[in-house]
Design a protein around this motif. Structure first.
Motif, PDB file in Angstrom:
ATOM      1  N   VAL A 120     -10.929  20.213   1.480  1.00 42.47           N
ATOM      2  CA  VAL A 120     -11.432  19.774   2.096  1.00 42.47           C
ATOM      3  C   VAL A 120     -12.604  20.190   2.532  1.00 42.47           C
ATOM      4  O   VAL A 120     -13.768  19.494   1.810  1.00 42.47           O
ATOM      5  N   GLY A 121     -12.227  21.644   2.143  1.00 45.07           N
ATOM      6  CA  GLY A 121     -13.796  22.515   2.172  1.00 45.07           C
ATOM      7  C   GLY A 121     -15.094  22.424   1.081  1.00 45.07           C
ATOM      8  O   GLY A 121     -15.934  22.071   1.105  1.00 45.07           O
ATOM      9  N   ASP A 122     -14.740  21.868   0.054  1.00 45.19           N
ATOM     10  CA  ASP A 122     -15.040  21.629  -1.230  1.00 45.19           C
ATOM     11  C   ASP A 122     -15.663  19.792  -1.543  1.00 45.19           C
ATOM     12  O   ASP A 122     -17.376  19.675  -1.519  1.00 45.19           O
ATOM     13  N   ILE A 123     -15.279  19.344  -0.564  1.00 43.20           N
ATOM     14  CA  ILE A 123     -15.984  17.769  -0.204  1.00 43.20           C
ATOM     15  C   ILE A 123     -16.865  17.940   0.322  1.00 43.20           C
ATOM     16  O   ILE A 123     -17.538  17.257   0.643  1.00 43.20           O
ATOM     17  N   ILE A 124     -16.083  19.301   1.572  1.00 46.89           N
ATOM     18  CA  ILE A 124     -17.338  19.076   2.633  1.00 46.89           C
ATOM     19  C   ILE A 124     -18.889  19.264   1.887  1.00 46.89           C
ATOM     20  O   ILE A 124     -19.734  19.119   1.964  1.00 46.89           O
ATOM     21  N   ILE A 125     -18.546  20.401   1.545  1.00 49.52           N
ATOM     22  CA  ILE A 125     -19.791  20.949   0.182  1.00 49.52           C
ATOM     23  C   ILE A 125     -20.294  19.598  -0.722  1.00 49.52           C
ATOM     24  O   ILE A 125     -21.697  19.659  -0.227  1.00 49.52           O
ATOM     25  N   ALA A 126     -20.014  18.447  -1.167  1.00 48.07           N
ATOM     26  CA  ALA A 126     -20.099  17.647  -1.740  1.00 48.07           C
ATOM     27  C   ALA A 126     -21.271  17.113  -1.235  1.00 48.07           C
ATOM     28  O   ALA A 126     -21.810  16.567  -1.400  1.00 48.07           O
ATOM     29  N   ALA A 127     -20.275  16.434   0.210  1.00 46.15           N
ATOM     30  CA  ALA A 127     -20.933  15.706   0.787  1.00 46.15           C
ATOM     31  C   ALA A 127     -22.452  16.771   1.674  1.00 46.15           C
ATOM     32  O   ALA A 127     -23.834  15.250   1.236  1.00 46.15           O
ATOM     33  N   ALA A 128     -22.242  17.601   2.269  1.00 52.30           N
ATOM     34  CA  ALA A 128     -23.949  18.347   2.202  1.00 52.30           C
ATOM     35  C   ALA A 128     -24.451  17.722   1.382  1.00 52.30           C
ATOM     36  O   ALA A 128     -25.843  17.971   1.298  1.00 52.30           O
ATOM     37  N   SER A 129     -24.719  18.661  -0.323  1.00 50.66           N
ATOM     38  CA  SER A 129     -25.259  18.569  -0.901  1.00 50.66           C
ATOM     39  C   SER A 129     -25.887  17.199  -1.359  1.00 50.66           C
ATOM     40  O   SER A 129     -26.981  16.986  -1.882  1.00 50.66           O
ATOM     41  N   ALA A 130     -24.804  15.985  -1.235  1.00 50.45           N
ATOM     42  CA  ALA A 130     -25.393  14.334  -1.358  1.00 50.45           C
ATOM     43  C   ALA A 130     -26.340  14.168  -0.141  1.00 50.45           C
ATOM     44  O   ALA A 130     -27.930  13.836  -0.909  1.00 50.45           O
ATOM     45  N   MET A 182     -24.982   4.112  -0.791  1.00 52.54           N
ATOM     46  CA  MET A 182     -23.561   3.546  -1.427  1.00 52.54           C
ATOM     47  C   MET A 182     -23.450   5.516  -1.421  1.00 52.54           C
ATOM     48  O   MET A 182     -21.537   5.626  -0.940  1.00 52.54           O
ATOM     49  N   GLY A 183     -23.988   6.102  -2.068  1.00 50.60           N
ATOM     50  CA  GLY A 183     -23.202   7.644  -2.071  1.00 50.60           C
ATOM     51  C   GLY A 183     -22.929   8.031  -0.833  1.00 50.60           C
ATOM     52  O   GLY A 183     -21.565   9.052  -0.500  1.00 50.60           O
ATOM     53  N   LEU A 184     -23.657   8.292  -0.100  1.00 51.90           N
ATOM     54  CA  LEU A 184     -23.712   8.871   0.735  1.00 51.90           C
ATOM     55  C   LEU A 184     -22.834   8.204   2.185  1.00 51.90           C
ATOM     56  O   LEU A 184     -21.932   9.042   2.881  1.00 51.90           O
ATOM     57  N   ARG A 185     -22.522   7.374   2.563  1.00 49.81           N
ATOM     58  CA  ARG A 185     -21.501   6.691   2.814  1.00 49.81           C
ATOM     59  C   ARG A 185     -20.232   6.364   2.439  1.00 49.81           C
ATOM     60  O   ARG A 185     -19.297   6.632   2.690  1.00 49.81           O
ATOM     61  N   ALA A 186     -19.825   6.885   0.589  1.00 53.83           N
ATOM     62  CA  ALA A 186     -18.904   7.477   0.439  1.00 53.83           C
ATOM     63  C   ALA A 186     -18.255   8.319   1.016  1.00 53.83           C
ATOM     64  O   ALA A 186     -17.284   9.290   1.734  1.00 53.83           O
ATOM     65  N   HIS A 187     -18.906   9.820   0.335  1.00 57.36           N
ATOM     66  CA  HIS A 187     -19.171  11.303   1.478  1.00 57.36           C
ATOM     67  C   HIS A 187     -18.326  11.086   2.814  1.00 57.36           C
ATOM     68  O   HIS A 187     -17.812  11.544   3.115  1.00 57.36           O
ATOM     69  N   GLY A 188     -19.612  10.272   4.031  1.00 57.79           N
ATOM     70  CA  GLY A 188     -18.929  10.049   5.144  1.00 57.79           C
ATOM     71  C   GLY A 188     -17.524   9.743   5.480  1.00 57.79           C
ATOM     72  O   GLY A 188     -17.088   9.640   6.619  1.00 57.79           O
ATOM     73  N   HIS A 189     -17.185   8.700   4.878  1.00 59.65           N
ATOM     74  CA  HIS A 189     -16.005   8.005   4.994  1.00 59.65           C
ATOM     75  C   HIS A 189     -15.199   9.335   4.908  1.00 59.65           C
ATOM     76  O   HIS A 189     -14.022   9.443   5.876  1.00 59.65           O
ATOM     77  N   VAL A 190     -15.102  10.537   3.841  1.00 56.10           N
ATOM     78  CA  VAL A 190     -14.086  10.928   4.084  1.00 56.10           C
ATOM     79  C   VAL A 190     -14.023  11.851   5.438  1.00 56.10           C
ATOM     80  O   VAL A 190     -13.308  12.373   6.415  1.00 56.10           O
ATOM     81  N   LEU A 191     -15.323  12.051   6.113  1.00 56.04           N
ATOM     82  CA  LEU A 191     -14.815  12.836   6.948  1.00 56.04           C
ATOM     83  C   LEU A 191     -15.074  12.306   8.175  1.00 56.04           C
ATOM     84  O   LEU A 191     -14.649  12.971   9.838  1.00 56.04           O
ATOM     85  N   GLU A 192     -14.817  11.114   8.631  1.00 52.60           N
ATOM     86  CA  GLU A 192     -14.651  10.420   9.078  1.00 52.60           C
ATOM     87  C   GLU A 192     -13.190   9.759   9.392  1.00 52.60           C
ATOM     88  O   GLU A 192     -12.280  10.196   9.870  1.00 52.60           O
ATOM     89  N   THR A 193     -12.094  10.315   8.259  1.00 52.87           N
ATOM     90  CA  THR A 193     -11.255   9.936   7.463  1.00 52.87           C
ATOM     91  C   THR A 193     -10.220  11.360   8.124  1.00 52.87           C
ATOM     92  O   THR A 193      -8.418  11.004   8.918  1.00 52.87           O
ATOM     93  N   ILE A 194     -10.983  12.172   8.369  1.00 51.14           N
ATOM     94  CA  ILE A 194     -10.223  13.740   8.167  1.00 51.14           C
ATOM     95  C   ILE A 194      -9.359  13.906   9.734  1.00 51.14           C
ATOM     96  O   ILE A 194      -8.528  14.210   9.839  1.00 51.14           O
ATOM     97  N   PRO A 195     -10.215  13.705  10.724  1.00 55.35           N
ATOM     98  CA  PRO A 195     -10.015  13.702  11.918  1.00 55.35           C
ATOM     99  C   PRO A 195      -8.946  12.718  12.132  1.00 55.35           C
ATOM    100  O   PRO A 195      -7.613  12.495  12.726  1.00 55.35           O
ATOM    101  N   LEU A 196      -8.272  10.960  11.796  1.00 56.38           N
ATOM    102  CA  LEU A 196      -7.340  11.073  11.646  1.00 56.38           C
ATOM    103  C   LEU A 196      -5.792  11.336  11.192  1.00 56.38           C
ATOM    104  O   LEU A 196      -4.969  11.296  11.674  1.00 56.38           O
TER     105      LEU A 196
END
Length: 199
Positions: free
Chosen positions: A110-120, A76-90
């Protein structure tokens, strides 16, 4: 009350998610977390403006980072972080200047969010996913920087002074990274004049 294909549905769902998030901030109630999560995720998949979807994805990612105890599963947490990476290019590829898109990436953190996603992903014992997300983030940022550099050659032929100033600002942006707020171009407008045929 809102048709499923309404252009405004994403905004309504995002605001509803924000309302649940405000309740969550006051109560620390897992039910409020689940409702905020659900509404933000619905907003991401609804029809409407891409910037609203990105805001919903970022808020979803941030509540998961802030409230890890309320996440029902690592997926569930990974899905949440994945949504950001899917949405940025749009969001960043749609009809804005490159400088504006890059500034908005910095503004959204976005840099901090990507780092949080990778940490998760690392916490979920998925190092390959963490690496994939870090690479996606790097490609997004470097892609924007590459687009910022390429028009300089054309501009340099028409106005070398303005091209030099833009190059200086681009260098500042590259060296700034996600640790400072976006650099505005108000000073650039005051010091340089753009020939009317370039506007």
């Amino acid at each position: 009350l809102i048709h499923k294909d309404s252009y405004h549905k994403v905004l309504c769902l995002r605001v509803l998610g924000s309302s649940w998030e405000a309740w969550l901030d006051r109560s620390s109630n897992p039910h409020h977390f689940q409702e905020a999560f659900r509404r933000y995720e619905e907003a991401i998949h609804a029809s409407g403006p891409s910037h609203e979807k990105l805001i919903a994805a970022i808020r979803l990612s941030r509540i998961c980072t802030a409230c890890p105890d309320f996440i029902e599963s690592q997926e569930m947490g990974l899905r949440a972080h994945g949504h950001v990476l899917e949405t940025i290019p749009l969001f960043i590829w749609l009809g804005q200047s490159v400088v504006n898109r890059y500034n908005q990436l910095l503004q959204f953190g976005v840099g901090d969010i990507i780092i949080a996603a990778a940490s998760a992903a690392i916490a979920a014992d998925k190092p390959s996913l963490a690496l994939e997300w870090l690479e996606e983030g790097r490609n997004i940022v470097w892609g924007q920087l590459g687009r910022l550099r390429s028009p300089l050659d054309d501009l340099r032929r028409h106005d070398p002074v303005l091209a030099g100033e833009l190059e200086r600002v681009a260098t500042l942006l590259r060296s700034a990274g996600p640790r400072i707020r976006p650099i505005g171009f108000a000073g650039l407008e005051a010091t340089a004049t753009v020939p009317q045929d370039l506007v």
